[in-house]
Motif scaffolding. Structure first.
Motif, mmCIF file in Angstrom:
data_model
loop_
_atom_site.group_PDB
_atom_site.id
_atom_site.type_symbol
_atom_site.label_atom_id
_atom_site.label_comp_id
_atom_site.label_asym_id
_atom_site.label_seq_id
_atom_site.Cartn_x
_atom_site.Cartn_y
_atom_site.Cartn_z
ATOM 1 N N GLY A 70 0.831 -1.198 0.000
ATOM 2 C CA GLY A 70 0.000 0.000 0.000
ATOM 3 C C GLY A 70 0.867 1.249 0.000
ATOM 4 O O GLY A 70 1.844 1.347 -0.723
ATOM 5 N N GLY A 71 0.486 2.203 0.825
ATOM 6 C CA GLY A 71 1.239 3.446 0.915
ATOM 7 C C GLY A 71 0.500 4.656 0.393
ATOM 8 O O GLY A 71 0.908 5.791 0.630
ATOM 9 N N GLY A 72 -0.597 4.412 -0.368
ATOM 10 C CA GLY A 72 -1.373 5.520 -0.893
ATOM 11 C C GLY A 72 -1.055 5.834 -2.339
ATOM 12 O O GLY A 72 0.021 5.496 -2.853
ATOM 13 N N SER A 73 -1.997 6.498 -2.994
ATOM 14 C CA SER A 73 -1.846 6.808 -4.412
ATOM 15 C C SER A 73 -0.623 7.673 -4.688
ATOM 16 O O SER A 73 0.091 7.472 -5.673
ATOM 17 C CB SER A 73 -3.107 7.520 -4.929
ATOM 18 O OG SER A 73 -4.242 6.685 -4.830
ATOM 19 N N GLY A 74 -0.374 8.648 -3.813
ATOM 20 C CA GLY A 74 0.773 9.530 -4.011
ATOM 21 C C GLY A 74 2.080 8.773 -4.009
ATOM 22 O O GLY A 74 2.971 9.027 -4.835
ATOM 23 N N THR A 75 2.185 7.815 -3.090
ATOM 24 C CA THR A 75 3.397 6.988 -3.026
ATOM 25 C C THR A 75 3.547 6.146 -4.276
ATOM 26 O O THR A 75 4.641 6.019 -4.841
ATOM 27 C CB THR A 75 3.351 6.080 -1.786
ATOM 28 O OG1 THR A 75 3.315 6.889 -0.612
ATOM 29 C CG2 THR A 75 4.558 5.165 -1.725
ATOM 30 N N GLY A 76 2.454 5.550 -4.730
ATOM 31 C CA GLY A 76 2.510 4.730 -5.930
ATOM 32 C C GLY A 76 2.958 5.523 -7.146
ATOM 33 O O GLY A 76 3.807 5.066 -7.920
ATOM 34 N N LEU A 77 2.401 6.722 -7.302
ATOM 35 C CA LEU A 77 2.775 7.557 -8.444
ATOM 36 C C LEU A 77 4.222 8.018 -8.352
ATOM 37 O O LEU A 77 4.946 8.060 -9.352
ATOM 38 C CB LEU A 77 1.834 8.759 -8.535
ATOM 39 C CG LEU A 77 0.395 8.436 -8.949
ATOM 40 C CD1 LEU A 77 -0.503 9.651 -8.785
ATOM 41 C CD2 LEU A 77 0.340 7.932 -10.394
ATOM 42 N N SER A 78 4.652 8.365 -7.156
ATOM 43 C CA SER A 78 6.034 8.804 -6.963
ATOM 44 C C SER A 78 7.016 7.677 -7.256
ATOM 45 O O SER A 78 8.028 7.870 -7.945
ATOM 46 C CB SER A 78 6.229 9.307 -5.530
ATOM 47 O OG SER A 78 7.567 9.646 -5.280
ATOM 48 N N GLN A 79 6.711 6.472 -6.759
ATOM 49 C CA GLN A 79 7.616 5.334 -6.936
ATOM 50 C C GLN A 79 7.716 4.909 -8.393
ATOM 51 O O GLN A 79 8.811 4.610 -8.887
ATOM 52 C CB GLN A 79 7.132 4.161 -6.073
ATOM 53 C CG GLN A 79 7.288 4.363 -4.572
ATOM 54 C CD GLN A 79 8.734 4.275 -4.137
ATOM 55 O OE1 GLN A 79 9.390 3.262 -4.300
ATOM 56 N NE2 GLN A 79 9.234 5.369 -3.576
ATOM 57 N N ILE A 80 6.583 4.880 -9.096
ATOM 58 C CA ILE A 80 6.645 4.460 -10.493
ATOM 59 C C ILE A 80 7.296 5.548 -11.336
ATOM 60 O O ILE A 80 8.020 5.263 -12.298
ATOM 61 C CB ILE A 80 5.246 4.096 -11.050
ATOM 62 C CG1 ILE A 80 5.369 3.427 -12.416
ATOM 63 C CG2 ILE A 80 4.345 5.305 -11.141
ATOM 64 C CD1 ILE A 80 6.109 2.123 -12.416
ATOM 65 N N SER A 81 7.104 6.802 -10.988
ATOM 66 C CA SER A 81 7.731 7.904 -11.711
ATOM 67 C C SER A 81 9.250 7.827 -11.615
ATOM 68 O O SER A 81 9.975 8.152 -12.561
ATOM 69 C CB SER A 81 7.235 9.247 -11.171
ATOM 70 O OG SER A 81 7.775 10.322 -11.906
ATOM 71 N N GLN A 82 9.735 7.356 -10.452
ATOM 72 C CA GLN A 82 11.175 7.217 -10.238
ATOM 73 C C GLN A 82 11.729 5.919 -10.829
ATOM 74 O O GLN A 82 12.945 5.707 -10.835
ATOM 75 C CB GLN A 82 11.480 7.254 -8.740
ATOM 76 C CG GLN A 82 11.162 8.585 -8.071
ATOM 77 C CD GLN A 82 11.254 8.494 -6.553
ATOM 78 O OE1 GLN A 82 11.990 7.683 -6.010
ATOM 79 N NE2 GLN A 82 10.500 9.339 -5.861
ATOM 80 N N GLY A 83 10.838 5.040 -11.270
ATOM 81 C CA GLY A 83 11.278 3.758 -11.801
ATOM 82 C C GLY A 83 11.675 2.774 -10.722
ATOM 83 O O GLY A 83 12.373 1.795 -10.993
#
Length: 293
Positions: A70-83
Motif C-alpha cells: 500500500g502506501g497511498g496513491s501519491g506513493t505509488g505515483l512517486s515510486q513508479i515515476s522514479q522507476g
C-alpha cells in the motif's frame, strides 16, 4: 604436466564463457521485464484487487513473484515515476498529482470504484444533492434540519489528506472544493465505525463498505449502485489506475493483460466490491467530459 595445464586453462576459459552468458541472460531478463519480480505499490483502495491478481497469476506462472504494498496513491505515483517499482497503483490520474512527470507514465485502468455518502442512522435524511454535500463539507450547512433532517449538529468525518478516495469525493461530489478541517481517518473501516457510533456524523466510503450499520444516501435522487455507475446516472466514482513507466513489457505486460481479462474481471472485480471496466457504458476523462461507448 603441460597437457594437464593446458586442460585447466581450457576449463577456466569455458567456465568464464558460461558465466558471461548467464550474466548477460540475467541482465537481459531484467531489462525486458521477463521473469523479474513484479512490484506494485500505492493505493490501498486498489490493493486487495492487485493482491488477488498477484496470487492467481503466480499460480499459473511459476517462478514469477508478485509483491503488492500500500502506501497511498501519491506513493505509488512517486515510486513508479522514479522507476523504483514495476507498477504504481492510484485512485487518481497521474496528471492530478503535483511533482509527477505524467508524460513518462502509461495508464492502465483495471476497475472502477463507486463512492457513497454514509451517515449515522439517526440523522433523518436519505438523499442529498451534490450542492448540499458541498455545503455540508464546507460547513455552510451545519445542522441536519437545514437539509430536511433532525435538529442535530452535523459531524464531519474525512479520509486522511492524500487519500485517493478523499480526492475523488472532493472532485466528483464537491466540484473540486476542499472539505473543511475535520477528524481524519486512514481506514475506510474506521470511518464507517465512527459514523455508526457518532450522532450526526457523515462521511463517504467505497461501495464495498456498504452495510446496515450506517445509512447510505442517494445523491441527486439516484441510488449508489453498480448499475447506476455503469450507466452514468450516479456521479461519484473514479477509475482505479495502474501506471507503468513507459509501455509495459515482459511479465509485467502479461500481468496487466491478466487483470484486464474477462475471466479475472468476472471472477474477482465485483466479488471484491469494484465495478468492472468492461461493464462501463460511459467513459469519463479527468476533466469530467463524459462520452458514451
Amino acid at each position: 604436466m603441460q597437457r594437464s595445464h593446458r586442460g585447466a586453462v581450457i576449463t577456466v576459459l569455458v567456465l568464464a564463457f558460461i558465466t558471461g552468458i548467464l550474466v548477460f541472460a540475467y541482465q537481459t531478463r531484467d531489462k525486458n521485464g521477463s521473469n523479474a519480480p513484479i512490484t506494485a505499490v500505492g493505493s490501498t483502495a486498489l490493493q486487495p484487487l492487485v493482491e488477488a491478481a498477484g496470487e492467481d497469476f503466480q499460480k499459473s506462472h511459476p517462478g514469477i513473484s508478485v509483491t503488492v504494498q500500500g502506501g497511498g496513491s501519491g506513493t505509488g505515483l512517486s515510486q513508479i515515476s522514479q522507476g523504483a517499482v514495476s507498477l504504481g497503483n492510484s485512485d487518481l490520474y497521474a496528471e492530478e498529482k503535483k511533482g509527477i512527470k505524467s508524460q513518462d507514465l502509461v495508464d492502465h485502468r483495471v476497475a472502477v470504484v463507486g463512492i457513497m455518502p454514509i451517515v449515522n442512522k439517526q440523522v433523518g435524511v436519505n438523499n442529498l444533492t451534490l450542492s448540499q454535500l458541498t455545503d455540508i463539507f464546507t460547513r455552510k450547512v451545519t445542522n441536519w434540519k437545514q437539509v430536511g433532517g433532525a435538529d442535530q449538529k452535523i459531524v464531519l468525518v474525512n479520509r486522511a489528506a492524500g487519500s485517493g478516495t478523499r480526492a475523488a469525493f472532493e472532485k466528483w461530489a464537491m466540484g473540486g472544493a476542499t472539505s473543511k478541517e475535520a477528524q481524519e481517518q486512514d481506514s475506510s473501516g474506521m470511518v464507517k465505525s465512527i459514523v455508526q457510533n457518532t450522532p450526526g456524523a457523515i462521511s463517504y466510503v467505497a461501495f464495498a463498505y456498504q452495510s446496515n450499520d450506517v445509512a447510505t444516501l442517494n445523491v441527486n435522487g439516484v441510488a449508489p449502485t453498480n448499475e447506476n455507475v455503469e450507466n452514468g446516472s450516479y456521479p461519484i466514482w473514479s477509475y482505479e489506475h495502474i501506471y507503468t513507466k513507459g509501455q509495459a513489457t515482459g511479465d509485467t505486460k502479461k500481468f496487466l493483460a491478466y487483470m484486464n481479462s474477462t475471466s479475472f474481471q468476472k471472477k474477482y472485480v465485483e466479488k471484491l466490491g469494484y465495478i468492472s471496466v468492461h461493464k462501463m457504458q460511459i467513459d469519463r476523462d479527468r476533466n469530467g467530459l463524459i462520452t458514451r461507448k
